[in-house]
Design an enzyme around this catalytic site. Sequence first.
Site, PDB file in Angstrom:
ATOM      1  N   HIS A  64      40.915  33.393  42.829  1.00  0.00           N
ATOM      2  CA  HIS A  64      39.599  34.023  42.657  1.00  0.00           C
ATOM      3  C   HIS A  64      39.137  33.842  41.221  1.00  0.00           C
ATOM      4  O   HIS A  64      39.946  33.705  40.293  1.00  0.00           O
ATOM      5  CB  HIS A  64      39.637  35.511  43.027  1.00  0.00           C
ATOM      6  CG  HIS A  64      40.435  36.365  42.086  1.00  0.00           C
ATOM      7  ND1 HIS A  64      39.880  37.004  40.998  1.00  0.00           N
ATOM      8  CD2 HIS A  64      41.748  36.703  42.078  1.00  0.00           C
ATOM      9  CE1 HIS A  64      40.813  37.690  40.357  1.00  0.00           C
ATOM     10  NE2 HIS A  64      41.958  37.529  40.992  1.00  0.00           N
ATOM     11  N   ASP A  69      36.380  35.895  40.032  1.00  0.00           N
ATOM     12  CA  ASP A  69      35.699  37.107  39.558  1.00  0.00           C
ATOM     13  C   ASP A  69      36.669  37.888  38.681  1.00  0.00           C
ATOM     14  O   ASP A  69      37.885  37.642  38.699  1.00  0.00           O
ATOM     15  CB  ASP A  69      35.198  37.951  40.722  1.00  0.00           C
ATOM     16  CG  ASP A  69      36.306  38.459  41.627  1.00  0.00           C
ATOM     17  OD1 ASP A  69      37.192  37.665  41.975  1.00  0.00           O
ATOM     18  OD2 ASP A  69      36.287  39.658  42.007  1.00  0.00           O
ATOM     19  N   ASP A  98      43.974  36.611  34.924  1.00  0.00           N
ATOM     20  CA  ASP A  98      43.611  37.146  36.239  1.00  0.00           C
ATOM     21  C   ASP A  98      42.179  36.777  36.579  1.00  0.00           C
ATOM     22  O   ASP A  98      41.272  37.564  36.367  1.00  0.00           O
ATOM     23  CB  ASP A  98      43.803  38.664  36.234  1.00  0.00           C
ATOM     24  CG  ASP A  98      43.502  39.323  37.561  1.00  0.00           C
ATOM     25  OD1 ASP A  98      43.505  38.604  38.572  1.00  0.00           O
ATOM     26  OD2 ASP A  98      43.270  40.541  37.585  1.00  0.00           O
ATOM     27  N   GLU A 148      37.376  39.252  44.816  1.00  0.00           N
ATOM     28  CA  GLU A 148      38.724  39.801  44.953  1.00  0.00           C
ATOM     29  C   GLU A 148      38.869  41.150  44.289  1.00  0.00           C
ATOM     30  O   GLU A 148      39.532  42.052  44.828  1.00  0.00           O
ATOM     31  CB  GLU A 148      39.749  38.821  44.378  1.00  0.00           C
ATOM     32  CG  GLU A 148      41.199  39.157  44.687  1.00  0.00           C
ATOM     33  CD  GLU A 148      41.840  40.126  43.697  1.00  0.00           C
ATOM     34  OE1 GLU A 148      42.904  40.688  44.013  1.00  0.00           O
ATOM     35  OE2 GLU A 148      41.260  40.321  42.593  1.00  0.00           O
ATOM     36  N   GLU A 149      38.271  41.310  43.123  1.00  0.00           N
ATOM     37  CA  GLU A 149      38.460  42.536  42.358  1.00  0.00           C
ATOM     38  C   GLU A 149      37.799  43.750  43.008  1.00  0.00           C
ATOM     39  O   GLU A 149      38.058  44.887  42.616  1.00  0.00           O
ATOM     40  CB  GLU A 149      37.931  42.364  40.930  1.00  0.00           C
ATOM     41  CG  GLU A 149      38.633  41.275  40.111  1.00  0.00           C
ATOM     42  CD  GLU A 149      40.079  41.608  39.767  1.00  0.00           C
ATOM     43  OE1 GLU A 149      40.575  42.675  40.186  1.00  0.00           O
ATOM     44  OE2 GLU A 149      40.720  40.803  39.079  1.00  0.00           O
ATOM     45  N   ASP A 184      48.287  34.756  41.757  1.00  0.00           N
ATOM     46  CA  ASP A 184      47.441  35.834  41.236  1.00  0.00           C
ATOM     47  C   ASP A 184      48.306  37.031  40.860  1.00  0.00           C
ATOM     48  O   ASP A 184      48.000  38.164  41.207  1.00  0.00           O
ATOM     49  CB  ASP A 184      46.397  36.216  42.293  1.00  0.00           C
ATOM     50  CG  ASP A 184      45.357  37.198  41.755  1.00  0.00           C
ATOM     51  OD1 ASP A 184      45.194  37.268  40.518  1.00  0.00           O
ATOM     52  OD2 ASP A 184      44.735  37.895  42.567  1.00  0.00           O
ATOM     53  N   HIS A 231      43.601  43.525  33.785  1.00  0.00           N
ATOM     54  CA  HIS A 231      42.707  44.681  33.990  1.00  0.00           C
ATOM     55  C   HIS A 231      42.574  45.552  32.728  1.00  0.00           C
ATOM     56  O   HIS A 231      41.851  46.536  32.752  1.00  0.00           O
ATOM     57  CB  HIS A 231      43.179  45.573  35.155  1.00  0.00           C
ATOM     58  CG  HIS A 231      43.057  44.937  36.495  1.00  0.00           C
ATOM     59  ND1 HIS A 231      42.973  45.669  37.661  1.00  0.00           N
ATOM     60  CD2 HIS A 231      43.011  43.638  36.875  1.00  0.00           C
ATOM     61  CE1 HIS A 231      42.882  44.846  38.703  1.00  0.00           C
ATOM     62  NE2 HIS A 231      42.905  43.609  38.242  1.00  0.00           N
TER      63      HIS A 231
END
Length: 468
Positions: free
Chosen positions: A115, A117, A148, A182-183, A211, A437
Amino acid sequence: MNSITLVCLLLCTGVSSFRFEELTQYVNSHEEEFIETLRQWIAVESDSSDVTKRPDLHRMMDMTAEKLRLVGGSVEMVDVGTQALPNGSSLALPKVVTARFGEDPSKRTVCVYGHVDVQPAKKEDGWATDPYELTDIDGNLYGRGASDNKAPVLAWIHTVEVYKALNIDLPVNVKFIIEGMEETGSNGLDDMIVAQKDSFFSDVDYIIISDCVWLSRRPALTYGTRGNCYFFAEVEGPKKDLHSGVYGGTVMEPMTDLISILGADLLRQLKTLHIIRLCFGCSTKLFPLDSSKVDLLAHRWRHPTVSIHGIEGAFSSPGTKTVIPAKVIAKFSIRQVPNMDPAVVEKQVTDYLHSVFAKRKSPNKLNITMVIGAKPWLADPKHPLYEAGKAAVKRVFAVEPDLIREGGTIPIARTFQDVTGKSIIMLPIGGFDDGLHSQNEKISRYNYMEGTKLFIAYLHEVSQIKKY
């Protein structure tokens, strides 16, 4: 046997040597070029949680598709519908990018998922650098989405690029499926996978997800993840905010109600769970001093947890404001382990919080909504995919990999498993200290480049898995 005879024998029997040194030398000589591509991708604020950033997210998907086309892939951008917004309107979801390299029926076919995003990020949140400007400090590449998941996605694309640049046949057919939501729960992707089960996925043998991150400085293979149920708990009271001096003590405050039910939930959790102090600067030792490494990892991988993430509607700006908020929304999540069903968790949480709220006899209204319900995932670490992973790690890093489970959640892994029936491996290249994150997310140059070499080696090792 002379060299000409050997070459003829190899060609006639369909066997070819693995030109690993040549492939890795190409990676070394193109390091700066690969980093520059990552720099361009990091510059795109592809935050899927912020609808005002949706144009940036669409641009990110276009850039991904274009990169795959430049490498020579057969690329499609798949429409996966719209996203319903709280105000009743809808917004187009970012298209899912698929690509194919090779259609040789005699070869294995792998599908790489990733991903592009990212989580929200602002410099004022505590970043030392601009989160959307890739910054190289002491060999670490800082930027939102670096680990990520933009660098791993690029490392896989570079893997195909390196083979093709050297005119070396890919040892397996390679497909890509890259999403942009995804997030926030992979909106639209589940339906797409179901719809394309008998088309795009029909000839896929294995699915690869990169991931996640290593547990330590040693490379790792991941064979399990926890699930995630994410909840909003909304308490609504007066029609508008009230002056705390005029009304304080005479009304049941929504914030007080909310803290009460969250406190009951958290206290129940703390009776059965310990809190782990990891290596990110926490000064309070909350995990018992006599706990073993096994206990710590079990709580990180195999035990459910409750985490409170924030309260919307509360005053949080600098300074003071003597206000009683009219409506507040708590955001919390429960990480699940195998044999926990999101539908059951949703009912249990909803019933429990409403029972606690009812005991308060408050005139305010409580509404519980589960906005994400992702199942946990577990694989067999003895599967040939993992044996291939061990061989690739040993070739590149000269060590045995850690076999680990992940405390976080990759929602689509379980969907792939349930819908397609394909075997899945998680092959991470991110470092244990990359700060996914969090502020100052990064990936090291070492992990980015050596990770690309790992993927190159892994495709070769997968090609050696016998067909039955």
